[in-house]
Design an enzyme around this catalytic site. Structure first.
Site, PDB file in Angstrom:
ATOM      1  N   SER A 156       0.855  -1.208   0.000  1.00 17.69           N
ATOM      2  CA  SER A 156       0.000   0.000   0.000  1.00 17.69           C
ATOM      3  C   SER A 156       0.881   1.245   0.000  1.00 17.69           C
ATOM      4  O   SER A 156       2.078   1.153   0.266  1.00 17.69           O
ATOM      5  CB  SER A 156      -0.872   0.003   1.263  1.00 17.69           C
ATOM      6  OG  SER A 156      -1.558  -1.224   1.372  1.00 17.69           O
TER       7      SER A 156
ATOM      8  N   ASP B 238       6.518  -3.824  -1.031  1.00 17.60           N
ATOM      9  CA  ASP B 238       5.735  -2.829  -0.300  1.00 17.60           C
ATOM     10  C   ASP B 238       6.606  -1.622   0.024  1.00 17.60           C
ATOM     11  O   ASP B 238       7.834  -1.680  -0.083  1.00 17.60           O
ATOM     12  CB  ASP B 238       5.221  -3.467   1.016  1.00 17.60           C
ATOM     13  CG  ASP B 238       4.060  -2.706   1.626  1.00 17.60           C
ATOM     14  OD1 ASP B 238       3.499  -3.201   2.618  1.00 17.60           O
ATOM     15  OD2 ASP B 238       3.734  -1.608   1.107  1.00 17.60           O
TER      16      ASP B 238
ATOM     17  N   ASP C 230       7.695   3.508   5.872  1.00 16.64           N
ATOM     18  CA  ASP C 230       7.814   4.883   6.355  1.00 16.64           C
ATOM     19  C   ASP C 230       9.250   5.211   6.731  1.00 16.64           C
ATOM     20  O   ASP C 230       9.659   6.364   6.693  1.00 16.64           O
ATOM     21  CB  ASP C 230       6.889   5.075   7.566  1.00 16.64           C
ATOM     22  CG  ASP C 230       5.451   4.852   7.159  1.00 16.64           C
ATOM     23  OD1 ASP C 230       5.021   5.493   6.175  1.00 16.64           O
ATOM     24  OD2 ASP C 230       4.789   4.007   7.746  1.00 16.64           O
TER      25      ASP C 230
ATOM     26  N   LYS D  36       6.327   0.793   9.506  1.00 18.12           N
ATOM     27  CA  LYS D  36       5.281   0.786   8.482  1.00 18.12           C
ATOM     28  C   LYS D  36       3.950   1.060   9.160  1.00 18.12           C
ATOM     29  O   LYS D  36       3.803   0.853  10.366  1.00 18.12           O
ATOM     30  CB  LYS D  36       5.254  -0.562   7.758  1.00 18.12           C
ATOM     31  CG  LYS D  36       6.391  -0.695   6.724  1.00 18.12           C
ATOM     32  CD  LYS D  36       6.430  -2.049   6.036  1.00 18.12           C
ATOM     33  CE  LYS D  36       5.147  -2.365   5.300  1.00 18.12           C
ATOM     34  NZ  LYS D  36       4.739  -1.320   4.347  1.00 18.12           N
TER      35      LYS D  36
ATOM     36  N   GLY E 265       2.085   4.022   8.058  1.00 22.71           N
ATOM     37  CA  GLY E 265       1.697   5.417   7.802  1.00 22.71           C
ATOM     38  C   GLY E 265       0.354   5.470   7.083  1.00 22.71           C
ATOM     39  O   GLY E 265      -0.429   6.386   7.258  1.00 22.71           O
ATOM     40  N   GLY E 266       0.107   4.386   6.305  1.00 24.22           N
ATOM     41  CA  GLY E 266      -1.164   4.301   5.580  1.00 24.22           C
ATOM     42  C   GLY E 266      -2.196   3.450   6.305  1.00 24.22           C
ATOM     43  O   GLY E 266      -3.251   3.140   5.754  1.00 24.22           O
TER      44      GLY E 266
ATOM     45  N   GLU F  40      -0.376  -5.916   5.478  1.00 23.46           N
ATOM     46  CA  GLU F  40       0.973  -5.823   4.923  1.00 23.46           C
ATOM     47  C   GLU F  40       1.901  -6.812   5.622  1.00 23.46           C
ATOM     48  O   GLU F  40       2.693  -7.508   4.988  1.00 23.46           O
ATOM     49  CB  GLU F  40       1.519  -4.402   5.091  1.00 23.46           C
ATOM     50  CG  GLU F  40       0.849  -3.382   4.192  1.00 23.46           C
ATOM     51  CD  GLU F  40       1.271  -1.965   4.487  1.00 23.46           C
ATOM     52  OE1 GLU F  40       1.797  -1.701   5.598  1.00 23.46           O
ATOM     53  OE2 GLU F  40       1.095  -1.096   3.612  1.00 23.46           O
TER      54      GLU F  40
ATOM     55  N   LYS G  71      13.199   7.861   3.347  1.00 24.03           N
ATOM     56  CA  LYS G  71      12.937   6.746   4.270  1.00 24.03           C
ATOM     57  C   LYS G  71      14.206   6.018   4.694  1.00 24.03           C
ATOM     58  O   LYS G  71      14.154   5.088   5.485  1.00 24.03           O
ATOM     59  CB  LYS G  71      11.971   5.754   3.642  1.00 24.03           C
ATOM     60  CG  LYS G  71      10.734   6.276   2.893  1.00 24.03           C
ATOM     61  CD  LYS G  71      10.005   7.386   3.525  1.00 24.03           C
ATOM     62  CE  LYS G  71       8.702   7.746   2.842  1.00 24.03           C
ATOM     63  NZ  LYS G  71       7.733   6.685   2.713  1.00 24.03           N
TER      64      LYS G  71
END
Ligand code: DER
Length: 235
Positions: free
Chosen positions: A30, A86, A89, A99, A101-102, A108, A126
């Site tokens: 994502s 993937d 962050d 990971k 942030g979304g 994931e 990152k």
């Protein structure tokens, strides 16, 4: 612009290295870097993709697969994934990732773990030595709504006094994940990120935690596009 170019460069390089003809079950992450991953996979051509299924890590990822004309698969039917690619962050020197942030990090992490090979793609922002250096929003924690208030207290007690419930921007109230859960963002002081696995374990043990946005000992390689058009590879 420079950041989008860096994302595309990371994604294209990673796909060219890791999505090979014999890879048939592919996990799609994502975020805003992964569309470049799918773009590069589509460029491999109809024939190469005809025998493949693509497993999504959430609504956005599913939409991307469908809109790109690729075959959608379900992790129930394909629990063994060849490669998952993937975003992240932040990534430290040992390939540990922040990971979430979304707010997609539960699915994931399932697909990252289910994959023979888990690859991270990101722009230069990152790429850190230690987590928490650039990503200041804290560790994303997916939590059961019923438990969030107590959990907020316990995360504060764990050392994240500034932990907050992630509020939505285009909707009144908190962000709700694809799994119907809430997200707590928990910033810790820098020294805690030096051993991300210990931090992960201490958070995961708290009652009501569904999944933690710390991916430790999972990524096989990370590709970062740089401002100067070069690519940095950590592996
Ligand atoms: O939520 C996540 O872990 C995503 O992978 C995401 O944070 C990556 O973001 P980006 O690709 O938009 O930078």
């Amino acid at each position: 612009n420079v950041i989008e170019g860096a994302k595309q460069l990371a994604a294209f390089t990673a796909v060219d290295q890791h999505i090979l003809p014999h890879h048939k079950v592919i996990g799609i992450g994502s975020g805003s870097t992964v569309p470049y991953v799918v773009e590069r996979i589509v460029q491999q051509g109809k024939e190469a993709n005809a025998g493949r299924v693509f497993i999504p890590t959430g609504f956005q990822s599913k939409e991307l697969i469908v809109k790109s004309g690729l075959i959608l698969g379900d992790v129930d039917q394909y629990p063994n994934i060849d490669v998952t690619i993937d975003g992240a962050d932040e990534v430290d020197a040992n390939l540990n990732c922040i990971k979430g942030g979304g707010a997609c990090h539960l699915r994931e992490k399932v697909l990252a773990e289910a994959a023979e090979t888990f690859i991270v793609v990101a722009d230069y922002r990152k790429n850190s030595q230690v987590l928490g250096t650039n990503w200041k929003q804290g560790v994303p924690i997916e939590v059961a709504p019923f438990a969030y208030a107590k959990l907020l207290q316990n995360v504060h007690r764990l050392g994240s006094e500034k932990a907050t419930l992630r509020m939505a921007k285009a909707k009144a109230g908190p962000v709700v994940t694809d799994n119907g859960n809430f997200v707590i963002d928990a910033p810790f002081e820098e020294s805690r990120y030096k051993d991300p696995y210990e931090l992960l374990k201490s958070i995961k043990m708290l009652t009501g935690v569904v999944e933690v946005g710390l991916f430790c000992h999972m990524a096989k390689a990370a590709y970062f596009g740089n401002q100067d058009g070069s690519v940095t590879i950590k592996q």
